[in-house]
Design an enzyme around this catalytic site. Structure first.
Site, PDB file in Angstrom:
ATOM      1  N   CYS A 136     -37.150 -11.137  23.895  1.00 14.19           N
ATOM      2  CA  CYS A 136     -35.850 -10.638  23.455  1.00 14.19           C
ATOM      3  C   CYS A 136     -34.761 -11.681  23.669  1.00 14.19           C
ATOM      4  O   CYS A 136     -34.245 -11.843  24.775  1.00 14.19           O
ATOM      5  CB  CYS A 136     -35.521  -9.357  24.213  1.00 14.19           C
ATOM      6  SG  CYS A 136     -33.904  -8.711  23.807  1.00 14.19           S
ATOM      7  N   CYS A 139     -31.427 -10.298  24.853  1.00 17.52           N
ATOM      8  CA  CYS A 139     -31.395  -9.945  26.273  1.00 17.52           C
ATOM      9  C   CYS A 139     -31.354 -11.199  27.151  1.00 17.52           C
ATOM     10  O   CYS A 139     -30.624 -11.245  28.137  1.00 17.52           O
ATOM     11  CB  CYS A 139     -32.617  -9.140  26.671  1.00 17.52           C
ATOM     12  SG  CYS A 139     -33.145  -7.934  25.480  1.00 17.52           S
ATOM     13  N   ASP A 140     -32.153 -12.216  26.823  1.00 15.27           N
ATOM     14  CA  ASP A 140     -32.380 -13.332  27.751  1.00 15.27           C
ATOM     15  C   ASP A 140     -31.829 -14.681  27.278  1.00 15.27           C
ATOM     16  O   ASP A 140     -31.796 -15.635  28.055  1.00 15.27           O
ATOM     17  CB  ASP A 140     -33.895 -13.497  28.002  1.00 15.27           C
ATOM     18  CG  ASP A 140     -34.511 -12.221  28.534  1.00 15.27           C
ATOM     19  OD1 ASP A 140     -33.815 -11.498  29.262  1.00 15.27           O
ATOM     20  OD2 ASP A 140     -35.678 -11.945  28.208  1.00 15.27           O
TER      21      ASP A 140
END
Ligand code: FAD
Ligand code: NAP
Length: 319
Positions: A136, A139-140
């Site tokens: 992701c 997300c990261d």
């Protein structure tokens, strides 16, 4: 473990399919209970650029869209409960479900449990999960600002992850096992510009042989490139690798309960209504869990709507 009051309809999943089913079921006065699962909001929570949700022509984030769906369902009296279903018994009535927190009985179920990211199957993926291996970018990605990273895959997700990362990482190596992408043209046009500006480097006909690193995380990736004229094995230095090779439907708990094809739940489909009914009357399924072809927010919502209407008709037939 708490036993929750018996329901007419229980919806499993809080993605677009689950929330749409909830909106329709609650407006039919069925007082549905929606169980969120461990990923409230579903897959779209991992993207901040949705451009194809009709009437939202100004980019909308997945979080915002899913928050709005949640509010919409709650406004019409859907009860939303945080639990993850671990086993079901659809062979007796009322249908029985057991979660990590509660037990449930119900007259009908709408399964909208969606799908989960796939991994390459390398041991090193597990070793470095959360330490450089991610599924992701939204997300990261932030952790890799000004660093070099790799993305694996050749579908819409891989291209979107690459484009997203290109806004702040130093360079992206896009690794794909074929020589052609299977993504939307608009995304490929954007990718082309990033390749021209040398922000993205393509490795086609290439597979990841291994992910290498040390105690602080990923340091490089070993790539096998098979072109017609030559095959070579080489290593590039990266600090993160984003695996974007598709999804597996969340259907483990329905094995031996419902008929499936390639782990996707079989539904009736066809021309005569009851499209979303599974192999058991009263159990309906919608969204990515029944669909390995379209897999879009809008198609998931659409089948969530159909499942709610099918379940309403089924419940009426019991009276
Ligand atoms: P999901 O969204 O997968 O939701 C599944 C739900 O089921 C989750 O809430 C989960 O917690 C719950 N669940 C799972 N197991 C259980 C259980 N045992 N008990 C209870 N609950 C459970 N589509 C678009 O149309 N436009 C886009 O721009 C777009 N971008 C995307 C970007 C990314 C990075 C990804 C991964 C997908 C994107 N998609 C996009 C596809 C879209 O997200 C999916 O098609 C859609 O989310 C599927 O909806 P769903 O409701 O079927 O399942
Ligand atoms: P996908 O379309 O199934 O693509 C998966 C990609 O990964 C393919 O290129 C596949 O290659 C490759 N792959 C699969 N297994 C592999 C392995 N073991 N090793 C190496 N490569 C592997 O999956 P997706 O891109 O995640 O998209 C999923 C769905 O969500 C699609 O329907 C997509 O349209 C939708 N989505 C839409 C948007 C949008 O509308 N903007 C954005 C994201 C996702 P092969 O071709 O060789 O199989």
């Amino acid at each position: 473990m708490r036993t929750i009051e018996h329901r007419k309809v229980i919806i499993l999943g809080s993605g677009p399919a689950g929330y749409t089913a909830a909106i329709y079921s609650s407006r039919a006065n069925l007082k549905p209970l929606l169980i969120t699962g461990i990923n409230p909001g579903g897959q779209l929570m991992n993207t901040n650029e949705i451009e194809n949700w009709p009437a939202d022509m100004n980019q909308i984030s997945g979080k915002e869209l899913m928050n709005r769906m949640h509010k919409h369902a709650v406004k019409f009296n859907t009860e939303v409960i945080s639990d993850n279903i671990t086993c079901v018994n659809f062979k007796k009535k009322p249908f029985f479900l057991e979660g990590e927190n509660n037990q449930y009985t119900t007259d009908s179920v709408i399964i909208a449990t969606g799908a989960n990211p796939r991994y390459l199957g390398l041991e090193s993926e597990n070793t470095f999960k959360g330490k450089g291996v991610s599924t992701c970018a939204v997300c990261d990605g932030f952790f890799y600002k000004n660093q070099e990273v790799a993305v694996v895959g050749g579908g819409n997700t891989a291209i979107e992850e690459t484009l997203y990362l290109s806004n702040f990482v130093e360079k992206i190596y896009l690794i794909h096992r074929r020589n052609k992408f299977n993504a939307e043209k608009i995304l490929l046009d954007r990718l082309r510009k990033k390749i021209q500006s040398k922000k993205v480097v393509l490795y086609l006909n290439s597979t990841v042989k291994n992910i290498l690193g040390n105690s602080s995380g990923v340091t490089s990736v070993l790539i096998n490139q098979k072109n017609p004229e030559e095959e070579k094995l080489f290593q590039i230095n990266i600090s993160g690798i984003f695996i974007a090779i598709g999804y597996t439907p969340n259907t483990n708990i329905f094995v031996n309960q419902l008929e499936m094809t390639d782990n996707y739940i079989k539904v009736m489909r066809g021309m005569h209504g009851n499209y979303t009914q599974t192999s058991i009357p009263g159990i309906f399924a919608a969204g990515d869990v029944i669909d390995h072809v379209y897999r879009q927010a809008i198609t998931s919502s659409a089948s969530g709507c159909m499942a709610a209407l099918d379940s309403e008709r089924y419940l009426n037939s019991l009276i």
